[in-house]
Design a protein around this motif. Structure first.
Motif, PDB file in Angstrom:
ATOM      1  N   ARG A   1      -3.612  -7.765  -6.761  1.00  0.00           N
ATOM      2  CA  ARG A   1      -3.140  -8.307  -5.477  1.00  0.00           C
ATOM      3  C   ARG A   1      -4.133  -9.329  -4.938  1.00  0.00           C
ATOM      4  NH1 ARG A   1      -2.254  -4.157  -1.142  1.00  0.00           N
ATOM      5  NH2 ARG A   1      -1.278  -5.925  -0.099  1.00  0.00           N
ATOM      6  N   LYS A   2      -5.402  -8.995  -5.006  1.00  0.00           N
ATOM      7  CA  LYS A   2      -6.447  -9.909  -4.535  1.00  0.00           C
ATOM      8  C   LYS A   2      -6.445 -11.188  -5.374  1.00  0.00           C
ATOM      9  CE  LYS A   2     -11.370 -10.283  -3.665  1.00  0.00           C
ATOM     10  NZ  LYS A   2     -12.683  -9.833  -4.038  1.00  0.00           N
ATOM     11  N   LEU A   3      -6.334 -11.044  -6.683  1.00  0.00           N
ATOM     12  CA  LEU A   3      -6.292 -12.209  -7.559  1.00  0.00           C
ATOM     13  C   LEU A   3      -5.117 -13.119  -7.197  1.00  0.00           C
ATOM     14  CD1 LEU A   3      -6.906 -12.301 -11.343  1.00  0.00           C
ATOM     15  CD2 LEU A   3      -4.896 -13.402 -10.401  1.00  0.00           C
TER      16      LEU A   3
ATOM     17  N   GLN B   1      -3.603 -13.466  -4.293  1.00  0.00           N
ATOM     18  CA  GLN B   1      -3.874 -14.139  -3.018  1.00  0.00           C
ATOM     19  C   GLN B   1      -4.863 -15.287  -3.200  1.00  0.00           C
ATOM     20  OE1 GLN B   1      -2.431 -13.138  -0.021  1.00  0.00           O
ATOM     21  NE2 GLN B   1      -1.278 -11.516  -1.021  1.00  0.00           N
ATOM     22  N   GLU B   2      -5.876 -15.074  -4.040  1.00  0.00           N
ATOM     23  CA  GLU B   2      -6.895 -16.103  -4.252  1.00  0.00           C
ATOM     24  C   GLU B   2      -6.384 -17.239  -5.145  1.00  0.00           C
ATOM     25  OE1 GLU B   2     -10.238 -13.879  -5.735  1.00  0.00           O
ATOM     26  OE2 GLU B   2     -10.728 -13.116  -3.727  1.00  0.00           O
TER      27      GLU B   2
ATOM     28  N   ASP C   1      -6.323   1.056  -7.900  1.00  0.00           N
ATOM     29  CA  ASP C   1      -7.461   0.144  -7.953  1.00  0.00           C
ATOM     30  C   ASP C   1      -7.127  -1.111  -8.758  1.00  0.00           C
ATOM     31  OD1 ASP C   1     -10.312  -0.477  -7.489  1.00  0.00           O
ATOM     32  OD2 ASP C   1     -10.505  -0.162  -9.650  1.00  0.00           O
TER      33      ASP C   1
ATOM     34  N   GLU D   1       4.003 -12.016  -0.380  1.00  0.00           N
ATOM     35  CA  GLU D   1       3.977 -10.748  -1.102  1.00  0.00           C
ATOM     36  C   GLU D   1       4.953  -9.792  -0.431  1.00  0.00           C
ATOM     37  OE1 GLU D   1       0.236  -8.254  -2.430  1.00  0.00           O
ATOM     38  OE2 GLU D   1       0.651  -7.914  -0.310  1.00  0.00           O
TER      39      GLU D   1
ATOM     40  N   TYR E   1       6.082 -11.562  -5.784  1.00  0.00           N
ATOM     41  CA  TYR E   1       5.383 -12.742  -5.268  1.00  0.00           C
ATOM     42  C   TYR E   1       6.273 -13.966  -5.381  1.00  0.00           C
ATOM     43  CZ  TYR E   1       1.371  -9.784  -5.187  1.00  0.00           C
ATOM     44  OH  TYR E   1       0.527  -8.751  -4.889  1.00  0.00           O
TER      45      TYR E   1
ATOM     46  N   THR F   1      -5.695 -15.963 -13.809  1.00  0.00           N
ATOM     47  CA  THR F   1      -5.576 -16.934 -12.711  1.00  0.00           C
ATOM     48  C   THR F   1      -4.815 -18.163 -13.188  1.00  0.00           C
ATOM     49  OG1 THR F   1      -7.589 -16.157 -11.638  1.00  0.00           O
ATOM     50  CG2 THR F   1      -6.869 -18.397 -11.105  1.00  0.00           C
TER      51      THR F   1
ATOM     52  N   GLN G   1      -4.648  -3.210  -6.760  1.00  0.00           N
ATOM     53  CA  GLN G   1      -5.315  -3.887  -5.644  1.00  0.00           C
ATOM     54  C   GLN G   1      -6.113  -5.089  -6.145  1.00  0.00           C
ATOM     55  OE1 GLN G   1      -4.116  -3.449  -2.942  1.00  0.00           O
ATOM     56  NE2 GLN G   1      -4.624  -1.555  -1.908  1.00  0.00           N
ATOM     57  N   SER G   2      -6.763  -4.967  -7.295  1.00  0.00           N
ATOM     58  CA  SER G   2      -7.488  -6.101  -7.876  1.00  0.00           C
ATOM     59  C   SER G   2      -6.536  -7.239  -8.216  1.00  0.00           C
ATOM     60  CB  SER G   2      -8.259  -5.668  -9.118  1.00  0.00           C
ATOM     61  OG  SER G   2      -9.289  -4.777  -8.773  1.00  0.00           O
TER      62      SER G   2
ATOM     63  N   LYS H   1       0.836  -1.212   0.000  1.00  0.00           N
ATOM     64  CA  LYS H   1       0.000   0.000   0.000  1.00  0.00           C
ATOM     65  C   LYS H   1       0.865   1.254   0.000  1.00  0.00           C
ATOM     66  CE  LYS H   1      -4.280  -1.809   1.775  1.00  0.00           C
ATOM     67  NZ  LYS H   1      -5.400  -1.649   2.660  1.00  0.00           N
TER      68      LYS H   1
END
Length: 122
Positions: free
Chosen positions: A31-33, A35-36, A25, A43, A54, A112, A28-29, A13
């Motif tokens: 980053r979320k991808l 992690q999932e 934005d 990270e 990563y 993904t 961040q999207s 951040k």
């Protein structure tokens, strides 16, 4: 007066803070991808390179914010299956990346798949 962080502590951040909202934005999207797609992925922000890296058992990917877009890069990108032709960076030795101008541009299933493959194949 700003809050001082201990030497060496620099979060993703923090790295994204000075970029425009659309870049933050999108990053961040991504980053979320990450992690999932790869549970337990490590990270780390690299302020000198201005990337978020990563790793699993090896370093495999990075998020690189730019002034008007974000790159999702793969350390060993030349070895990735890219049936959809998403990867760019042919002028680089082994790194490849996919640029995104908006979080809405991210083809979640395809990215993904690339992330999961990259995290397991060096």
């Amino acid at each position: 007066m700003g809050t001082r962080r201990p030497s060496g502590v620099f979060s993703p951040k923090d790295l994204l803070a000075d970029f425009p909202f659309s870049v933050r934005d999108t990053a961040q999207s991504l980053r979320k991808l990450m992690q999932e797609a790869v549970p337990g992925v490590r990270e780390k922000a690299y302020p000198g390179w201005r990337i978020i890296g990563y790793r699993q058992s090896f370093y495999f990917a990075f998020i690189q914010p730019k002034a008007d877009h974000v790159r999702l890069g793969f350390q060993w990108g030349t070895r990735l299956p890219d049936e959809e032709g998403l990867l760019q960076g042919e002028d680089l030795s082994h790194i490849r990346y996919v640029p995104f101008e908006s979080a809405l541009d991210i083809p979640v299933d395809s990215i993904t798949h690339l992330v999961q493959y990259a995290s397991c194949h060096k």
